[in-house]
Scaffold this motif. Structure first.
Motif, short mmCIF file in Angstrom:
data_model
loop_
_atom_site.label_atom_id
_atom_site.label_comp_id
_atom_site.label_asym_id
_atom_site.label_seq_id
_atom_site.Cartn_x
_atom_site.Cartn_y
_atom_site.Cartn_z
N GLN A 122 0.19 -18.40 -13.16
CA GLN A 122 1.11 -17.26 -13.17
C GLN A 122 0.33 -15.94 -13.08
N LEU A 123 -0.77 -15.87 -13.81
CA LEU A 123 -1.59 -14.65 -13.80
C LEU A 123 -2.11 -14.36 -12.38
N VAL A 124 -2.63 -15.41 -11.75
CA VAL A 124 -3.18 -15.22 -10.38
C VAL A 124 -2.08 -14.78 -9.43
N LEU A 125 -0.94 -15.47 -9.50
CA LEU A 125 0.13 -15.17 -8.55
C LEU A 125 0.73 -13.79 -8.78
N MET A 126 0.81 -13.40 -10.06
CA MET A 126 1.36 -12.06 -10.37
C MET A 126 0.53 -10.99 -9.67
N ALA A 127 -0.81 -11.16 -9.77
CA ALA A 127 -1.70 -10.15 -9.17
C ALA A 127 -1.50 -10.10 -7.66
N ILE A 128 -1.37 -11.26 -7.04
CA ILE A 128 -1.22 -11.29 -5.58
C ILE A 128 0.14 -10.75 -5.16
N VAL A 129 1.18 -11.19 -5.87
CA VAL A 129 2.54 -10.79 -5.47
C VAL A 129 2.76 -9.30 -5.70
N ASN A 130 2.18 -8.78 -6.78
CA ASN A 130 2.38 -7.35 -7.06
C ASN A 130 1.51 -6.45 -6.21
N PHE A 131 0.62 -7.06 -5.42
CA PHE A 131 -0.26 -6.25 -4.59
C PHE A 131 0.55 -5.66 -3.42
N ASP A 132 0.49 -4.35 -3.31
CA ASP A 132 1.23 -3.66 -2.24
C ASP A 132 0.24 -3.28 -1.14
N ARG A 133 0.35 -3.95 0.00
CA ARG A 133 -0.67 -3.73 1.03
C ARG A 133 -0.58 -2.37 1.69
N GLU A 134 0.58 -1.70 1.48
CA GLU A 134 0.71 -0.36 2.05
C GLU A 134 -0.09 0.66 1.25
N THR A 135 -0.02 0.53 -0.08
CA THR A 135 -0.63 1.57 -0.91
C THR A 135 -1.87 1.11 -1.66
N ASP A 136 -2.00 -0.20 -1.95
CA ASP A 136 -3.13 -0.65 -2.76
C ASP A 136 -4.34 -0.96 -1.89
N ASP A 137 -5.48 -0.72 -2.51
CA ASP A 137 -6.72 -1.05 -1.81
C ASP A 137 -7.05 -2.52 -2.05
N PRO A 138 -7.37 -3.28 -0.98
CA PRO A 138 -7.67 -4.71 -1.17
C PRO A 138 -8.80 -4.96 -2.15
N TYR A 139 -9.72 -3.99 -2.28
CA TYR A 139 -10.87 -4.22 -3.16
C TYR A 139 -10.47 -4.20 -4.64
N THR A 140 -9.36 -3.53 -4.93
CA THR A 140 -8.92 -3.49 -6.33
C THR A 140 -8.29 -4.81 -6.74
N LEU A 141 -7.97 -5.65 -5.79
CA LEU A 141 -7.35 -6.93 -6.09
C LEU A 141 -8.36 -7.89 -6.73
N ASP A 142 -9.61 -7.63 -6.55
CA ASP A 142 -10.69 -8.50 -7.05
C ASP A 142 -10.46 -9.94 -6.59
#
Lengths: 209, 282
Positions: free
Chosen positions: B162-182
């Motif tokens: 759940q933790l992994v998926l939350m991070a991926i699903v909440n990632f907004d590719r329009e505004t978030d930087d991919p590097y912050t996704l770790d």
């Protein structure tokens, strides 16, 4: 050209030696590393975040991260690219955190301009009219930069205000040169629209050189 | 594609001086004929010139002279300078002494560690025999899991996924930087979970926990996708993962699992120890 390349290679070598010494606990080597990169890191951060105090904060964070992670830094990697990558990421993070804050507008520009420069940055007293015009021009440019996304702004600042080559930006951001060019182009189109708006409103005329 | 479109595609190359001779010639030839493209290109060049007029105020020399001192004091304040200075003529190094722990702190730490090890050993070896929990009815030799172990590992698997998926699903590719996704870390975690999934599916199948088994399999499929992402900036692949999570209704299933806690049934299904026994041990 050749001597500049040699100079860069020498600096890179020095940085690696310093890093090695820092890992052995030599704090003065870390100071040497900071001295070598502080101006570039600071100005890059400033060009992205647009505020001197925040730029200093970002640059300090960068060196703290460098200090903490030097042990895991791959020795075959390019140290300057790594440090600039941390700088750009930290500056972009700050811009995102600041989203809620109001951006620089012409109404508050004069106020900011006076307060912003740290500890007595030189502002020469010249003819008031031309100085007002110059301030207006600078205000328009700063405001135009705010239409860019943090990433576009970072790429534009690296290329145009910090003399990074496109291949260097690609190295720092770990993307292809094509991606860098398309980010630059998109940024330029947005800036053009914004500046055209000022021209259209008749409130600013920039004379092309 | 008409000439104008082709011409606009090389605007960036032309502006940043990376056109080879032949492309430059055809580009210039088109600009010579087409007013619209010429105007567009001139506008972009003018914008570039305008933007180069930006001036930045230089900090005065005192700013640079005090830079290291300010950085150093921040590092001290934030307790980052923990390493001893090996040598240096300036002043004796008190950094190390400053952050050195008193002896009682080590003793307290050691006591806590001992208790933790005791609890760990107790959970690993003492709990199953004393509580009378044996392997499930459907055991398969020595490697078959006990019900309690299966329950706790299933719950752990679902929560970590759940933790992994939350991070991926909440990632907004329009505004978030991919590097912050770790992403590298998330991928490592996904790989571990995928490895765990095989064991769990077997155990759950033996325990006839069909729904939990399906949930584990669904999660495994998405985690496998994450583990196989190639580059941190691969937005398309990240979008695929996000769509996969939504289409499988994984968050709803995980939420239901959280509410119903089917692993509790699993733990108590066979020869479960009375709860009082468990509390006695801890």
């Amino acid at each position: 050209m050749v001597s500049s390349k040699r100079g860069k290679a020498k600096k890179a070598m020095e940085a690696h030696v310093l890093a090695e010494r820092v890992c052995q606990g030599d704090l003065s080597a870390f100071q040497g590393l900071v001295d070598q990169f502080k101006k570039k890191v600071y100005f890059l951060a400033y060009d992205v975040v647009g505020d001197h105090h925040e730029a200093e904060d970002v640059s300090q964070e960068v060196f703290i991260k460098v200090y903490r992670s030097l042990g895991s830094f791959r020795r075959d990697a390019k140290m300057s690219s790594w440090i600039y990558q941390i700088t750009v990421n930290s500056a972009i993070d700050l811009l995102r955190k600041r989203k809620a804050k109001p951006s620089v507008t012409l109404e508050n520009f004069d106020h900011i301009e006076l307060q912003d420069a740290p500890r007595g940055a030189a502002t020469a007293a010249v003819d008031p009219e031309s100085s007002a015009e110059a301030a207006l021009l600078q205000g328009r440019i700063e405001e135009a930069l705010h239409v860019l996304t943090p990433r576009e702004r970072a790429v534009f600042a690296m290329r145009h205000y910090n003399d990074f080559q496109i291949s260097e930006i690609a190295d720092v951001l770990e993307v292809s040169s094509g991606t860098v060019k398309s980010l630059l182009f998109r940024a330029l189109q947005k800036l053009r629209r914004k500046l055209a708006f000022y021209r259209g409103s008749g409130s600013w005329e920039v004379n092309d050189e | 594609m008409n000439e104008c479109q082709r011409c606009r595609q090389v605007f960036a190359d032309a502006l940043y001086g990376s056109l080879d001779d032949s492309r430059r010639r055809s580009f210039e030839a088109h600009l010579g004929q087409c007013d619209i493209c010429r105007e567009e290109y001139a506008g972009l060049r003018a914008t570039l010139q305008d933007m180069k007029k930006r001036e930045r105020t230089e900090p005065d020399p005192a700013f640079w002279e005090g830079y290291w001192e300010r950085l150093g004091s921040r590092m001290h304040r934030e307790k980052i300078l923990y390493q001893p200075r090996p040598s240096g003529p300036r002043r004796p190094s008190f950094d190390w002494l400053r952050f050195r722990m008193p002896r009682w702190a080590f003793q307290a730490g050691a006591a806590v560690l001992l208790v933790a090890v005791g609890i760990f050993i107790g959970r690993m070896w003492l709990l199953p025999p004393s509580a009378g929990v044996q392997t499930a009815v459907h055991t398969r030799g020595a490697t078959a899991p006990s019900s309690l172990e299966l329950a706790s590992r299933t719950q752990n698997y679902v929560e970590r996924s759940q933790l992994v998926l939350m991070a991926i699903v909440n990632f907004d590719r329009e505004t978030d930087d991919p590097y912050t996704l770790d992403l590298p870390y998330k991928q490592q975690l996904s790989r571990e979970l995928v490895q765990e999934a095989g064991w769990l599916k077997q155990g759950l199948a033996d325990a006839r926990q069909r729904r939990l088994q399906e949930l584990v399999a669904d999660l495994e499929a998405v985690l496998l996708q994450i583990a196989n992402l190639e580059t941190p900036g691969d937005m398309f692949a990240i979008e695929l993962v996000q769509t996969g999570v939504q289409s499988r209704g994984l968050f709803l299933k995980m939420h239901l699992a959280e509410v119903n806690r089917p692993w509790d049934d699993l733990g108590t299904r066979t020869e479960t120890p009375p709860k009082t026994d468990k509390t006695k041990i801890f």
